[in-house]
Design an enzyme around this catalytic site. Structure first.
Site, mmCIF file in Angstrom:
data_model
loop_
_atom_site.group_PDB
_atom_site.id
_atom_site.type_symbol
_atom_site.label_atom_id
_atom_site.label_comp_id
_atom_site.label_asym_id
_atom_site.label_seq_id
_atom_site.Cartn_x
_atom_site.Cartn_y
_atom_site.Cartn_z
ATOM 1 C CB SER A 1 -0.985 -0.140 1.233
ATOM 2 O OG SER A 1 -1.825 0.886 1.430
ATOM 3 C CG HIS B 1 -6.115 -2.180 0.991
ATOM 4 N ND1 HIS B 1 -5.404 -1.712 -0.310
ATOM 5 C CD2 HIS B 1 -5.494 -1.235 1.932
ATOM 6 C CE1 HIS B 1 -4.455 -1.089 0.032
ATOM 7 N NE2 HIS B 1 -4.482 -0.853 1.241
#
Ligand SMILES: *[C@@H]1O[C@H](CO)[C@@H](O)[C@H](O)[C@H]1NC(C)=O
Ligand SMILES: *[C@@H]1O[C@H](CO)[C@@H](O)[C@H](O)[C@H]1NC(C)=O
Length: 398
Positions: free
Chosen positions: A171, A369
């Protein structure tokens, strides 16, 4: 979505309860080196000072569990550095324990594993400013990429004696790499290959919400006026939130899970109450500018530097400065770093010939995610195929 986010913010700011159960295990607040030691792995701490005065702690697992008690030589080993995401730290890659955490799996496979801690985490400080000084918090991932990652890489190279390492970012840890390549292209020479997990470069998908939060609500400006400089929820308040909202008998009552899904994509099967509690307990503070910088990128739809601020000029980072093979892995059900946006990035990297591969991170179709680090079955649905990828990249380029 906007309505629910304001409710979340309300809950985070105002939620109070006197209930006290002891849900979090004793080791929830252990330091990362303590966790690694308890897991039976060798661990080292290394400090590095950036050219702008931040002191960062790197955590190293130089060998696997089996070799831990023997004398080992890490010299000449294949070296991997892992960079964490927003609100995370080196803890993200060991928190799931020896059977499921990426850092341990890599160490057991014979890699020399290094975990970065970017400025802002508990493993960072500054030569001249305490964390109560607003100046400490004047940074975003621009500084992570321009100063922290280069300093960390140089430290790894000087301690290990190797000339190049593999970098894995998760990320914001990927954003950091792309900023570094743009601003300090000489660092390409120190990287074998870059594996980007949930790459965070384009955000057309969250443009409306970013505009609403930053433009209409001016939410961060309001907090600044109240003297709040960075996002941090007090430890006791955090524990109360976890105990009252994240532990429920029925999954549908779990407010925690529902809030998290709103941001990262729904994946009930891979959700784990204990891990979520640990993850929230270990939340790291973040500067407002980190959120605003992501917001600027979302609103302008350009991978732009911070420059003179949120409403200031736009200067596109030079993705064309990336000169190492890049593997992009996305979650099919990731609502934050969405597939469409990762494919956009892939096209741009492909045009300069550095795209090694772009593909789903997992065959699990609900992979979101957070599943990259915290899925219940992360070892089988993600780590295992990733280890194969890393092995072949070392074989090809190492
Ligand atoms: C910290 O303070 C010292 C002494 O005043 C100064 O020389 C140095 O440049 C400062 N470092 C940073 C990064 O501000
Ligand atoms: C990359 O570019 C080549 C042509 O230069 C094309 O054949 C290939 O499909 C592209 N790959 C991706 C993932 O865009």
């Amino acid at each position: 979505m906007a309505g629910s986010i304001s409710r979340v913010i309300f809950i985070l700011c105002c939620f109070v309860t006197s209930e006290q159960q002891n849900i979090l295990k004793k080791d929830a607040f252990d330091s990362v080196p303590q966790l690694i030691m308890s897991a039976g792995y060798p661990v080292e701490k290394h400090r590095v000072t950036t050219t702008d005065g931040y002191i960062l702690q790197l955590h190293r697992i130089p060998a696997g569990k089996r070799t831990a008690r023997k004398t080992f030589s890490a010299k000449g080993k294949k070296t991997v550095l892992i960079g964490h995401g927003l609100l995370g730290s080196s803890s993200d890659f060991v928190m799931m324990g020896p059977d499921r955490s990426l850092a341990y799996s890599l160490a057991d496979e014979g890699y020399d594993v290094w975990l970065a801690n970017l400025r802002g985490t508990i493993y960072s400080s500054h030569q001249n400013y305490t964390k109560n000084n607003p100046k400490f918090w004047e940074f975003s991932f621009h500084e992570h990429g321009k100063y922290d990652l280069p300093a960390s890489i140089d430290k790894v190279l000087s301690v290990t004696g190797v000339s190049k390492i593999m970098y894995i970012g998760y990320s914001m840890g990927t954003t950091t790499f792309f900023v570094m390549a743009s601003e300090r292209p000489e660092y390409n020479d120190k990287i074998i290959s870059f594996v980007a997990l949930a790459p965070a470069v384009y955000f057309a998908n969250i443009k409306p919400i970013a505009e609403w939060l930053l433009k209409s609500l001016k939410i961060l400006d309001q907090l600044r006026v109240q003297g709040i400089q960075y996002l941090n929820v007090r430890q006791d308040v955090r524990e109360m939130i976890i105990q009252s909202m994240c532990y429920t008998q029925k999954p549908q009552d779990n407010i925690c899970a529902r809030i998290i899904y709103m941001f990262v994509g729904n994946d009930e099967e891979q959700y784990n109450q204990d891990i979520t509690a640990l993850f929230l307990a270990r939340f790291q503070p973040a500067s407002f500018r980190q959120f605003e910088h992501f917001g600027k990128i979302a609103m302008t739809d350009v991978f732009t530097s911070w420059e003179d601020g949120l409403w200031g000029s736009v200067r596109k980072y030079k993705l064309s400065n990336v000169r190492v093979p890049v593997t992009l892995l996305y979650g099919e059900n990731d609502q934050l770093t969405e597939k469409s946006q990762v494919l956009r990035l892939a096209e741009e990297l492909n045009a300069t010939g550095v795209l090694e591969d772009v593909r789903p991170a997992s065959s699990w179709s609900k992979f979101n995610h957070l599943d990259f680090v915290f899925a219940k079955d992360v070892a089988s649905i993600f780590n295992k195929p990733l280890l194969t990828t890393i092995k072949s990249l070392f074989y090809k380029y190492g």
